[in-house]
Design an enzyme around this catalytic site. Structure first.
Site, mmCIF file in Angstrom:
data_model
loop_
_atom_site.group_PDB
_atom_site.id
_atom_site.type_symbol
_atom_site.label_atom_id
_atom_site.label_comp_id
_atom_site.label_asym_id
_atom_site.label_seq_id
_atom_site.Cartn_x
_atom_site.Cartn_y
_atom_site.Cartn_z
ATOM 1 N N GLY A 19 2.970 10.831 9.061
ATOM 2 C CA GLY A 19 3.340 10.690 10.462
ATOM 3 C C GLY A 19 4.086 9.414 10.761
ATOM 4 O O GLY A 19 4.064 8.940 11.904
ATOM 5 N N CYS A 49 0.827 -1.199 0.000
ATOM 6 C CA CYS A 49 0.000 0.000 0.000
ATOM 7 C C CYS A 49 0.866 1.257 0.000
ATOM 8 O O CYS A 49 0.573 2.215 -0.719
ATOM 9 C CB CYS A 49 -0.936 -0.006 1.205
ATOM 10 S SG CYS A 49 -2.060 1.407 1.254
#
EC number: 2.8.1.13
Length: 355
Positions: free
Chosen positions: A131, A106
């Site tokens: 993040g 992904c």
């Protein structure tokens, strides 16, 4: 400079957006939606997963954080591509007796790939940030992912397949922070309540639910061919698995081979899970385009596994690593990541491992 920040509604991506804005960047947020309304896949047992239909609470939190920061936020629908590129590949790998890693796919194909390609058709930005706990380093003319300061949270393994093009425009603002420091920043800004939990798996349920395969009885056999028990489908098992085998033996047993053609699961003792040579294909290179002959690198065969000393050598279709000690449960389909210190040198998909 404008930075597009991937926002999930969690602590890490929220603070990442704050830190970048504090540094003077022009920040906008983006969130990808990956669940199709007509998805043939079952609802996850836990809503706290990436692949889940109800993201309303996440989107509410993202809007709240975006309003506090005074930034724009966008959503992009990547559900069809996620289904074709990640879920279909996930199913094919499992049904071929392999152990895939959907998070790595992904990141490479969707989050740092197709999503940004699509976003660039209607947005202008210079960098993309997330993040993740990792860092970007430049070695000569080459970029690479490097381990984060907080080694307990380090996610360089999952980012190891990013290309040079992708790495050249990526920022990881949390790479030089400890998770505890990020929590303190988050709490001071009032983004989330103190003690907020945020563990998020790929799928909040049994992975076999995503395979759409009907149970089919087969044999569980010892490595010498003796039938020890039966199962309801080889796809319910993964290489190296110890718990839940449903067979008794004089010592702990592990899955050491999966035979899709004969619907067999082969088990053996712990020693049989050991391998010292790992053959990898489909390689991506980071800090260097090749390995130094005889140099000892550190190799990971799973994200949380310790780094093992090994030499590495390119092959016609990938690379081989030769471990100084042994790895346990190196599973075909998983990724092997080669490090030189903190820097990722290469990442490849395990084809097979031998003793």
């Amino acid at each position: 400079m404008k930075v597009l920040v991937g926002m999930s509604g969690g602590i890490d991506s929220s603070v990442a957006a704050y830190l970048l804005k504090k540094e003077g960047y022009d920040v906008e947020g983006i969130t990808m939606l990956i669940w199709k309304p007509d998805s043939p896949y079952p609802l996850p047992a836990s809503p706290n997963s990436c692949y889940s239909p109800d993201k309303s609470k996440d989107l509410e939190k993202i809007k709240e954080v975006s309003d506090i920061l005074g930034i724009k936020h966008h959503t992009v629908d990547c559900s069809s591509l996620f289904e074709s590129e990640v879920l279909s590949a996930f199913r094919n790998e499992y049904m071929n007796g392999r152990t895939p890693n959907p998070c790595i796919w992904c990141n490479e194909k969707i989050k740092f790939g197709a999503m940004l390609d699509y976003a660039s058709s209607f947005l202008s930005f210079d960098y993309f940030a997330t993040g993740h706990y990792a860092r970007i380093e430049k070695h000569g003319e080459r970029y690479c992912v490097a381990k984060a300061k907080d080694l307990k949270k380090d996610q360089s393994y999952f980012l190891s397949r990013l290309s040079q093009k992708q790495l050249s425009s990526v920022l990881f603002p949390l790479g030089d922070y400890l998770k505890s420091e990020i929590r303190e920043i988050d709490e001071s800004l009032g983004f989330h309540e103190k003690g907020q939990s945020e563990s998020q798996d790929f799928y909040g349920g049994d992975y076999s639910e995503l395979l759409n395969a009907e149970d089919r009885t087969g044999d569980i056999v010892f490595e010498d061919g003796r039938v020890l028990g039966h199962h309801k489908g080889y796809w319910h098992y993964t290489m190296g698995q110890r718990k839940g085998l449903g067979v008794a033996y004089s010592e702990p047993l592990y899955v050491i081979d999966i035979d899709p053609e004969r619907n067999r699961v082969v088990v053996g003792t712990e020693k049989s899970t050991h391998s010292t040579i790992i053959h990898c294909r489909n390689a991506v290179y980071g800090a260097s385009e090749d390995f130094d002959p005889g140099k000892v690198y550190q190799v990971k065969v799973r994200s949380m596994a310790p780094g093992l000393d090994a030499t590495a050598e390119k092959t016609a279709d990938g690379f081989d690593v030769r471990l100084k000690t042994f790895a346990k449960g190196a599973a075909p389909g998983q990724s092997t990541v080669v490090y030189d210190g903190d820097a990722v040198i290469a990442s490849g998909v395990i084809e097979f491992a031998t003793r």
